[in-house]
Design a protein around this motif. Structure first.
Motif, short mmCIF file in Angstrom:
data_model
loop_
_atom_site.label_atom_id
_atom_site.label_comp_id
_atom_site.label_asym_id
_atom_site.label_seq_id
_atom_site.Cartn_x
_atom_site.Cartn_y
_atom_site.Cartn_z
N ASN A 7 0.80 -1.21 0.00
CA ASN A 7 0.00 0.00 0.00
C ASN A 7 0.84 1.26 0.00
N SER A 8 2.03 1.21 0.62
CA SER A 8 2.88 2.39 0.70
C SER A 8 3.36 2.84 -0.67
N GLN B 101 1.38 2.58 -3.42
CA GLN B 101 0.23 2.87 -4.27
C GLN B 101 0.10 4.37 -4.54
N GLN B 102 0.00 4.71 -5.81
CA GLN B 102 -0.25 6.08 -6.21
C GLN B 102 -1.67 6.18 -6.73
N ILE B 103 -2.28 7.34 -6.55
CA ILE B 103 -3.61 7.56 -7.09
C ILE B 103 -3.63 8.86 -7.89
N GLY C 57 0.10 10.02 -3.19
CA GLY C 57 -0.02 8.75 -2.51
C GLY C 57 -1.39 8.62 -1.86
N GLU C 58 -1.77 7.38 -1.54
CA GLU C 58 -3.08 7.14 -0.92
C GLU C 58 -3.28 7.95 0.35
N ASP C 59 -2.21 8.09 1.12
CA ASP C 59 -2.34 8.77 2.41
C ASP C 59 -2.60 10.26 2.27
N ARG D 50 -4.78 11.48 -0.02
CA ARG D 50 -6.05 11.63 -0.75
C ARG D 50 -6.91 12.76 -0.18
N GLU E 218 -11.40 9.42 -9.04
CA GLU E 218 -10.19 8.82 -8.48
C GLU E 218 -9.79 7.59 -9.28
N ALA F 280 -6.71 4.48 -9.25
CA ALA F 280 -5.53 3.85 -8.67
C ALA F 280 -4.53 3.56 -9.79
#
Length: 296
Positions: free
Chosen positions: A3-4, A6-8, A56-58, A60, A82, A84
């Motif tokens: 997860n670290s 993962q880009q969105i 990054g997801e964090d 968002r 959005e 992923a």
């Protein structure tokens, strides 16, 4: 994929009239985060552009809040989508979908299209980056067209590129006219990218990029007067700086202004006429307008 990693992509659509304003305002709002912002035309018929932010997801919630705040200031409620992204270089992936841009004898291309430039054309190698100006926006292409047009009529010796972004206009001038160009931007990341692109295009010795707001930097005053000033920014600052343009232009000098909408033509022309500059020509591309003025 962890997860670290993962880009969105958070994205929303805007009308062409708001595309550049939304891009620049959002880019400024997210400047300290380093999150890349991109804007591309996605529906030419209906004048729709898509603005995207990659993070990054964090981040968002942070980015979503920034988008809503920026667009609220422009009087628009965005419908934020959005996506992923896979663990890959999104810049390279995006660039592969962009065809070279032709504007007169100038061709702006990415690294994957270097072999498409013909011998009589001025190739400008610009890969997607965290700065405005891959040549695909109507304002950048319009400036390139007008620069080429002006160079058919005049021989320039000293140029200023105000709001340089990726440096594409400064590079074009240096390549075509073989003259020194001072490039400025309010964003330090942009000036760094502009210098990297100038070196990449073989004009690193001709282009000097500095971080400055408007005409306030001492380096701008030291090198004046300029016989060519180009500025691809927005109508309001261009109108405010009309007197500065006039005072920094040499007699007979040319100013090329973009980031303008056709409905803004009359007030921009009036502002520069009050400063003694003569309107010469307007060029329209993709819903945007570029104007040329000359100092008697």
């Amino acid at each position: 994929m962890p997860n670290s990693m993962q880009q969105i992509r958070l994205h929303f659509d805007v009308h062409a009239d708001l595309a550049q304003s939304a891009y620049q305002a959002l880019d400024t709002a997210l400047e300290e985060t380093g999150f890349p912002v991109a804007v591309f035309e996605t529906d030419e018929k209906n004048a729709v552009w898509t603005v995207s932010v990659y993070c990054g997801e964090d981040a968002r919630a942070q980015v979503s809040t920034a988008i809503k705040s920026v667009m609220d200031s422009l009087g628009v409620t965005p419908n934020i989508g959005e996506e992923a992204l896979a663990d890959e270089n999104w810049v390279e992936k995006t660039l592969q979908d962009l065809a070279p841009v032709h504007a007169g004898r100038f061709v702006v291309h990415g690294s994957h299209d270097r072999n498409t430039v013909r011998p009589y054309e001025h190739g400008i190698w610009i890969d997607a980056a965290m700065a405005f100006g891959t040549g695909h926006h109507g304002t950048t292409a319009g400036c390139l067209h007008m620069i080429g047009r002006a160079m058919k009529r005049c021989r320039f010796f000293n140029a200023l590129d105000l709001g340089t972004g990726t440096g594409v206009l400064a590079i074009a001038i240096a390549k075509a006219a073989h003259i020194p160009v001072l490039a400025t931007d309010i964003d330090g990341i942009a000036t760094r990218i502009a210098m990297e692109n100038a070196r990449l295009n073989g004009v690193g010795d001709a282009v000097t990029a500095i971080t400055a707001r408007g005409f306030s930097h001492r380096a701008i005053a030291v090198r004046k007067p300029y016989d060519l000033i180009v500025a691809n920014i927005l109508a309001r600052p261009l109108q405010t700086m009309a007197r500065d343009f006039a005072s920094h232009l040499a007699p007979g000098g040319t100013a090329i202004l973009s980031g303008l909408l056709p409905r803004q033509r009359a007030r921009i022309a009036a502002s520069y006429r009050l400063q003694g500059l003569h309107f010469v020509h307007a060029h329209y591309r993709d819903g945007w307008m570029t104007m040329e003025f000359r100092k008697p």
